[in-house]
Design a protein around this motif. Structure first.
Motif, PDB file in Angstrom:
ATOM      1  N   THR A   1      -5.741  -8.163  14.813  1.00  0.00           N
ATOM      2  CA  THR A   1      -4.326  -8.374  15.126  1.00  0.00           C
ATOM      3  C   THR A   1      -3.868  -7.504  16.293  1.00  0.00           C
ATOM      4  O   THR A   1      -3.130  -7.965  17.175  1.00  0.00           O
ATOM      5  N   LEU A   2      -4.311  -6.257  16.315  1.00  0.00           N
ATOM      6  CA  LEU A   2      -3.853  -5.326  17.346  1.00  0.00           C
ATOM      7  C   LEU A   2      -4.133  -5.810  18.767  1.00  0.00           C
ATOM      8  O   LEU A   2      -3.237  -5.761  19.621  1.00  0.00           O
TER       9      LEU A   2
ATOM     10  N   TRP B   1       0.952   2.400  21.657  1.00  0.00           N
ATOM     11  CA  TRP B   1       2.292   1.905  21.336  1.00  0.00           C
ATOM     12  C   TRP B   1       2.212   0.700  20.401  1.00  0.00           C
ATOM     13  O   TRP B   1       2.971   0.604  19.431  1.00  0.00           O
ATOM     14  N   THR B   2       1.277  -0.212  20.665  1.00  0.00           N
ATOM     15  CA  THR B   2       1.122  -1.388  19.804  1.00  0.00           C
ATOM     16  C   THR B   2       0.720  -0.973  18.394  1.00  0.00           C
ATOM     17  O   THR B   2       1.223  -1.517  17.403  1.00  0.00           O
ATOM     18  N   GLY B   3      -0.176  -0.006  18.295  1.00  0.00           N
ATOM     19  CA  GLY B   3      -0.580   0.488  16.981  1.00  0.00           C
ATOM     20  C   GLY B   3       0.589   1.064  16.210  1.00  0.00           C
ATOM     21  O   GLY B   3       0.708   0.862  14.993  1.00  0.00           O
ATOM     22  N   ALA B   4       1.471   1.768  16.911  1.00  0.00           N
ATOM     23  CA  ALA B   4       2.642   2.346  16.253  1.00  0.00           C
ATOM     24  C   ALA B   4       3.572   1.256  15.725  1.00  0.00           C
ATOM     25  O   ALA B   4       4.092   1.348  14.608  1.00  0.00           O
TER      26      ALA B   4
ATOM     27  N   ALA C   1      -8.572  -4.195   7.366  1.00  0.00           N
ATOM     28  CA  ALA C   1      -9.643  -4.591   8.280  1.00  0.00           C
ATOM     29  C   ALA C   1      -9.157  -5.647   9.266  1.00  0.00           C
ATOM     30  O   ALA C   1      -9.575  -5.676  10.432  1.00  0.00           O
ATOM     31  N   GLN C   2      -8.253  -6.508   8.812  1.00  0.00           N
ATOM     32  CA  GLN C   2      -7.753  -7.584   9.666  1.00  0.00           C
ATOM     33  C   GLN C   2      -6.924  -7.050  10.834  1.00  0.00           C
ATOM     34  O   GLN C   2      -6.792  -7.712  11.870  1.00  0.00           O
TER      35      GLN C   2
END
Length: 202
Positions: A130-131, A154-157, A125-126
């Motif tokens: 952060t993303l 891209w950030t999620g990856a 959940a955090q």
């Protein structure tokens, strides 16, 4: 970024001490069996002081002082360094600057997150908070807004790879957390080629 003042350094020492005692107690008697009162007593602070630094017991595990350090390190990378290489370089700088005690603290945190379902769910959940932080950083490096579709994906990856690499390290009993994260990011950087190489390496 200006170095923290005396007051902020004192607060950080108190926060770190509380977290260290909490993680030690979780290791010795289990996360579920440890109370906030026990943590406060071990850290020699009042319960009200404990809650001033950590609103919940879960926060003693999820609090990550390395995130802002990583953000600063990514932004400090030369402008001509590609985004993923900038992230890899920044993480290496931050992690390799840790003392053995600090690295052990991080290992304890992530081990708990990987082993306690309640904490694993809370950590997932955090990620929602952060993303956007890291998307903002990456967006600044590539000249795009944080909510740009490519930046978000891209950030999620990248964040997903870091977390998956840490969990995988604990699952296989690998104590080299730094190496596991860097190998994971190297696979991401290599793209599909890392899936078809003869040795499975990046």
């Amino acid at each position: 970024m200006n170095p923290p003042g005396l007051r902020e350094r004192k607060k950080q020492r108190t926060r770190t001490a509380i977290q260290q005692h909490a993680l030690r107690l979780y290791r010795e008697q289990g996360y579920g069996s440890t109370t906030t009162e026990q943590i406060a007593a071990a850290a020699e602070v009042s319960p009200s002081t404990f809650f001033r630094y950590f609103p919940t017991k879960t926060d003693t595990v999820l609090y990550d002082r390395l995130d802002p350090l990583a953000v600063d390190a990514i932004l400090a990378q030369p402008a001509d360094v590609p985004p993923l290489r900038a992230v890899r370089n920044a993480l290496r700088e931050v992690l390799e600057a840790l003392s053995p005690e600090e690295l052990a603290l991080e290992a304890s945190r992530w081990r708990l997150v990987s082993e306690v379902p309640e904490l694993r769910a809370a950590a997932s959940a955090q990620i929602e908070t952060t993303l956007p932080v890291f998307a903002e950083v990456i967006g600044r490096r590539v000249g795009r807004p944080a909510d740009d579709e490519a930046v978000v994906a891209w950030t999620g990856a990248v964040v997903g790879t870091i977390i998956a690499s840490l969990f995988a390290a604990f699952d296989r009993g690998d104590r080299d957390l730094i190496g596991s994260v860097h190998r994971g990011l190297a696979h991401l950087e290599a793209g599909p080629a890392s899936l078809t190489s003869a040795d499975g390496g990046p």
